[in-house]
Scaffold this motif. Structure first.
Motif, short mmCIF file in Angstrom:
data_model
loop_
_atom_site.label_atom_id
_atom_site.label_comp_id
_atom_site.label_asym_id
_atom_site.label_seq_id
_atom_site.Cartn_x
_atom_site.Cartn_y
_atom_site.Cartn_z
N ALA A 36 0.83 -1.21 0.00
CA ALA A 36 0.00 0.00 0.00
C ALA A 36 0.86 1.25 0.00
CB ALA A 36 -0.94 -0.01 1.20
N GLY A 37 1.93 1.23 0.78
CA GLY A 37 2.85 2.37 0.81
C GLY A 37 3.53 2.59 -0.53
N ALA A 38 3.89 1.50 -1.21
CA ALA A 38 4.51 1.61 -2.53
C ALA A 38 3.53 2.16 -3.55
CB ALA A 38 5.04 0.25 -2.98
N PHE A 39 2.25 1.76 -3.46
CA PHE A 39 1.25 2.28 -4.39
C PHE A 39 1.02 3.77 -4.16
CE2 PHE A 39 -0.92 -2.16 -4.44
CZ PHE A 39 0.15 -2.66 -5.17
N ILE A 40 0.94 4.16 -2.89
CA ILE A 40 0.74 5.58 -2.56
C ILE A 40 1.95 6.40 -3.01
CG2 ILE A 40 0.54 7.20 -0.64
CD1 ILE A 40 -1.20 5.02 0.75
N ALA A 41 3.14 5.87 -2.78
CA ALA A 41 4.35 6.59 -3.19
C ALA A 41 4.40 6.74 -4.71
CB ALA A 41 5.59 5.86 -2.70
N THR A 42 3.99 5.72 -5.43
CA THR A 42 3.94 5.80 -6.90
C THR A 42 2.99 6.92 -7.33
OG1 THR A 42 4.39 3.44 -7.08
CG2 THR A 42 3.47 4.52 -9.02
N GLY A 43 1.82 6.95 -6.72
CA GLY A 43 0.87 8.01 -7.04
C GLY A 43 1.40 9.39 -6.70
N CYS A 44 2.13 9.51 -5.59
CA CYS A 44 2.69 10.81 -5.21
C CYS A 44 3.72 11.29 -6.22
CB CYS A 44 3.32 10.73 -3.82
SG CYS A 44 2.11 10.63 -2.50
N TRP A 45 4.49 10.37 -6.80
CA TRP A 45 5.48 10.76 -7.80
C TRP A 45 4.80 11.27 -9.06
CZ3 TRP A 45 10.13 12.04 -6.62
CH2 TRP A 45 10.77 11.43 -5.55
N TYR A 46 3.52 10.98 -9.28
CA TYR A 46 2.77 11.54 -10.39
C TYR A 46 2.06 12.83 -9.98
CZ TYR A 46 3.51 7.50 -13.34
OH TYR A 46 4.10 6.54 -14.10
N VAL A 47 1.61 12.92 -8.75
CA VAL A 47 0.84 14.07 -8.29
C VAL A 47 1.73 15.31 -8.17
CG1 VAL A 47 -0.43 15.00 -6.30
CG2 VAL A 47 -0.96 12.74 -7.19
N VAL A 48 2.95 15.16 -7.70
CA VAL A 48 3.82 16.32 -7.49
C VAL A 48 4.07 17.09 -8.79
CG1 VAL A 48 6.15 17.00 -6.80
CG2 VAL A 48 4.85 15.42 -5.38
N PRO A 49 4.48 16.45 -9.90
CA PRO A 49 4.64 17.22 -11.14
C PRO A 49 3.31 17.76 -11.68
CG PRO A 49 5.64 15.05 -11.38
CD PRO A 49 4.94 15.08 -10.07
N LEU A 50 2.23 17.02 -11.43
CA LEU A 50 0.92 17.48 -11.88
C LEU A 50 0.54 18.78 -11.17
CD1 LEU A 50 -1.48 16.65 -13.67
CD2 LEU A 50 -2.44 15.55 -11.66
N ILE A 51 0.79 18.86 -9.88
CA ILE A 51 0.53 20.08 -9.13
C ILE A 51 1.40 21.22 -9.65
CG2 ILE A 51 0.77 21.17 -6.85
CD1 ILE A 51 -0.14 18.51 -5.64
N GLY A 52 2.67 20.92 -9.92
CA GLY A 52 3.56 21.94 -10.48
C GLY A 52 3.06 22.46 -11.82
N TYR A 53 2.56 21.57 -12.68
CA TYR A 53 2.04 21.98 -13.98
C TYR A 53 0.80 22.86 -13.82
CZ TYR A 53 0.40 21.78 -18.79
OH TYR A 53 -0.03 22.11 -20.04
N VAL A 54 -0.09 22.47 -12.92
CA VAL A 54 -1.32 23.26 -12.70
C VAL A 54 -0.98 24.65 -12.17
CG1 VAL A 54 -3.41 23.40 -11.28
CG2 VAL A 54 -2.84 21.27 -12.44
N ILE A 55 -0.03 24.72 -11.25
CA ILE A 55 0.39 26.04 -10.73
C ILE A 55 0.98 26.87 -11.85
CG2 ILE A 55 2.02 27.20 -9.21
CD1 ILE A 55 1.54 24.90 -7.20
N TRP A 56 1.84 26.28 -12.68
CA TRP A 56 2.44 27.01 -13.80
C TRP A 56 1.36 27.47 -14.77
CZ3 TRP A 56 2.38 25.31 -18.95
CH2 TRP A 56 3.09 26.12 -19.84
N ALA A 57 0.42 26.59 -15.11
CA ALA A 57 -0.63 26.95 -16.06
C ALA A 57 -1.52 28.06 -15.51
CB ALA A 57 -1.48 25.72 -16.40
N ALA A 58 -1.73 28.07 -14.22
CA ALA A 58 -2.57 29.10 -13.61
C ALA A 58 -1.90 30.47 -13.66
CB ALA A 58 -2.90 28.74 -12.17
#
Length: 143
Positions: A36-58
């Motif tokens: 479960a921790g590995a799955f959550i960590a995998t998702g976090c490695w996708y969420v962090v750049p996604l948040i960065g992109y949304v902030i940049w686009a905004a």
């Protein structure tokens, strides 16, 4: 080690009287993978750049560039709306990469010992993104 009297991490003259079966059981519990921790960590490695992109686009302008027209003579979209449109167009590739990343995390958790959840998550995120890029590149040339 097999000789407790050679282990210098304990006090001199003191022996460990824990039965070997209990010690092995404790060692096995330490080496189990936290899926479960590995799955959550995998998702976090996708969420962090996604948040960065949304902030940049905004932070982009909501006004179209002056004098910009497309091939049909219509006014170009605003940079902000173009960035968010590109993000929404990329959702299938991101979803496939995340699904492949979680699958790779499951395999890496089974195949490795001693890797922590964040390490498995990072490795699986990189592999999942690479595999989805190759899959979409192959599909783009077919259609």
């Amino acid at each position: 080690m097999g000789y407790p009297e050679w282990d210098r991490s304990r006090e001199p003259g003191r022996r460990d009287h824990t039965p070997r079966s209990v010690r092995r059981q404790d060692e096995d519990e330490d080496e189990s993978t936290d899926y479960a921790g590995a799955f959550i960590a995998t998702g976090c490695w996708y969420v962090v750049p996604l948040i960065g992109y949304v902030i940049w686009a905004a932070t982009l302008s909501s006004e179209p560039r002056p004098g910009c027209v497309d091939a049909f003579g219509a006014q170009c979209p605003a940079p902000r709306s173009e960035a968010f449109t590109n993000l929404l167009d990329g959702v299938p590739q991101i979803a496939l990469a995340l699904a492949l990343g979680i699958t790779v995390a499951m395999f890496l958790g089974w195949a490795t010992s001693g890797w922590r959840a964040w390490t498995i998550g990072f490795a699986s995120a990189v592999l999942g993104a690479g595999m989805s890029t190759v899959i979409f590149a192959v599909l783009a040339t077919q259609f």
